[in-house]
Scaffold this active site. Structure first.
Site, PDB file in Angstrom:
ATOM      1  N   ASN A 187     -39.304 -64.026  -1.621  1.00  0.00           N
ATOM      2  CA  ASN A 187     -40.490 -64.465  -2.089  1.00  0.00           C
ATOM      3  C   ASN A 187     -40.570 -65.231  -3.613  1.00  0.00           C
ATOM      4  O   ASN A 187     -39.733 -64.623  -4.418  1.00  0.00           O
ATOM      5  CB  ASN A 187     -41.431 -62.948  -2.338  1.00  0.00           C
ATOM      6  CG  ASN A 187     -42.895 -63.354  -3.647  1.00  0.00           C
ATOM      7  OD1 ASN A 187     -42.602 -63.397  -4.276  1.00  0.00           O
ATOM      8  ND2 ASN A 187     -43.994 -64.289  -2.554  1.00  0.00           N
TER       9      ASN A 187
ATOM     10  N   ASP B 121     -50.664 -63.077  -3.725  1.00  0.00           N
ATOM     11  CA  ASP B 121     -51.211 -62.503  -2.628  1.00  0.00           C
ATOM     12  C   ASP B 121     -49.425 -61.361  -2.000  1.00  0.00           C
ATOM     13  O   ASP B 121     -49.579 -60.360  -2.449  1.00  0.00           O
ATOM     14  CB  ASP B 121     -52.122 -62.971  -2.276  1.00  0.00           C
ATOM     15  CG  ASP B 121     -52.954 -63.429  -2.205  1.00  0.00           C
ATOM     16  OD1 ASP B 121     -53.426 -62.406  -3.231  1.00  0.00           O
ATOM     17  OD2 ASP B 121     -53.820 -64.144  -1.249  1.00  0.00           O
ATOM     18  N   GLU B 122     -48.760 -62.397  -1.672  1.00  0.00           N
ATOM     19  CA  GLU B 122     -47.408 -61.365  -1.133  1.00  0.00           C
ATOM     20  C   GLU B 122     -46.656 -60.591  -2.430  1.00  0.00           C
ATOM     21  O   GLU B 122     -46.237 -58.991  -2.272  1.00  0.00           O
ATOM     22  CB  GLU B 122     -46.760 -62.351  -1.485  1.00  0.00           C
ATOM     23  CG  GLU B 122     -46.336 -63.462  -0.350  1.00  0.00           C
ATOM     24  CD  GLU B 122     -45.963 -64.607  -0.252  1.00  0.00           C
ATOM     25  OE1 GLU B 122     -44.509 -64.281  -0.362  1.00  0.00           O
ATOM     26  OE2 GLU B 122     -46.057 -65.029   1.150  1.00  0.00           O
ATOM     27  N   LEU B 123     -46.655 -60.609  -3.079  1.00  0.00           N
ATOM     28  CA  LEU B 123     -46.697 -59.575  -4.760  1.00  0.00           C
ATOM     29  C   LEU B 123     -47.707 -58.850  -4.537  1.00  0.00           C
ATOM     30  O   LEU B 123     -47.115 -57.377  -4.648  1.00  0.00           O
ATOM     31  CB  LEU B 123     -46.865 -60.663  -6.234  1.00  0.00           C
ATOM     32  CG  LEU B 123     -46.450 -59.152  -6.920  1.00  0.00           C
ATOM     33  CD1 LEU B 123     -44.732 -59.423  -7.511  1.00  0.00           C
ATOM     34  CD2 LEU B 123     -46.192 -60.144  -8.759  1.00  0.00           C
TER      35      LEU B 123
END
Length: 140
Positions: free
Chosen positions: A13, A78-80
């Site tokens: 990420n 959002d990925e986190l």
């Protein structure tokens, strides 16, 4: 684990505008040299974010590269959040934070932004404040 060959071992990420041409290619190169299956959003160009979440959930390890503009990206955040959820439910084994060319912020505005990251990650043992403070900031 019959499908472990196809399962990404490491999901990375990162903030594209900061790292796509800097740290990321070197990191991917060295991981792949050691026969590690690596997945980044470069491998899913044009896919919606929810498809990337599937790749996060299928990975064993996640590397999060925190860079100077990381917090400006809703996509990264959002990925986190998804990474945190996967850590809590043990869908991924662990996450490795890398602080690339950033120190822990000292100015009030930056502290507010980093507080947001901490609030997103505080329940995940791999991202607890103590470990974040002990992480080595990579500088060049």
């Amino acid at each position: 684990m019959g499908n472990s060959k196809n399962r990404p071992q490491v999901f990375i990420n990162f903030r594209g505008k900061d790292e796509r041409q800097k740290l990321l290619p070197h990191l991917k190169h060295h991981l792949k040299d050691r026969n590690t299956n690596v997945f980044t959003d470069d491998d899913a160009v044009g896919e919606p974010l929810k498809n990337l979440f599937k790749h996060i959930r299928r990975s064993r390890i996640v590397i999060v590269i925190f860079s100077i503009n990381y917090l400006e990206s809703e996509w990264c955040l959002d990925e986190l959040v998804e990474i945190r959820k996967c850590l809590e439910t043990e869908k991924i084994d662990f996450a490795i934070p890398i602080f690339y060319k950033v120190d822990f912020p000292r100015q009030a505005t930056e502290r507010k932004l980093w507080k947001k990251v901490r609030s997103l990650t505080e329940k995940a043992p791999q991202f607890q404040d103590q470990e974040m403070e002990e992480s080595v900031a990579i500088r060049s």
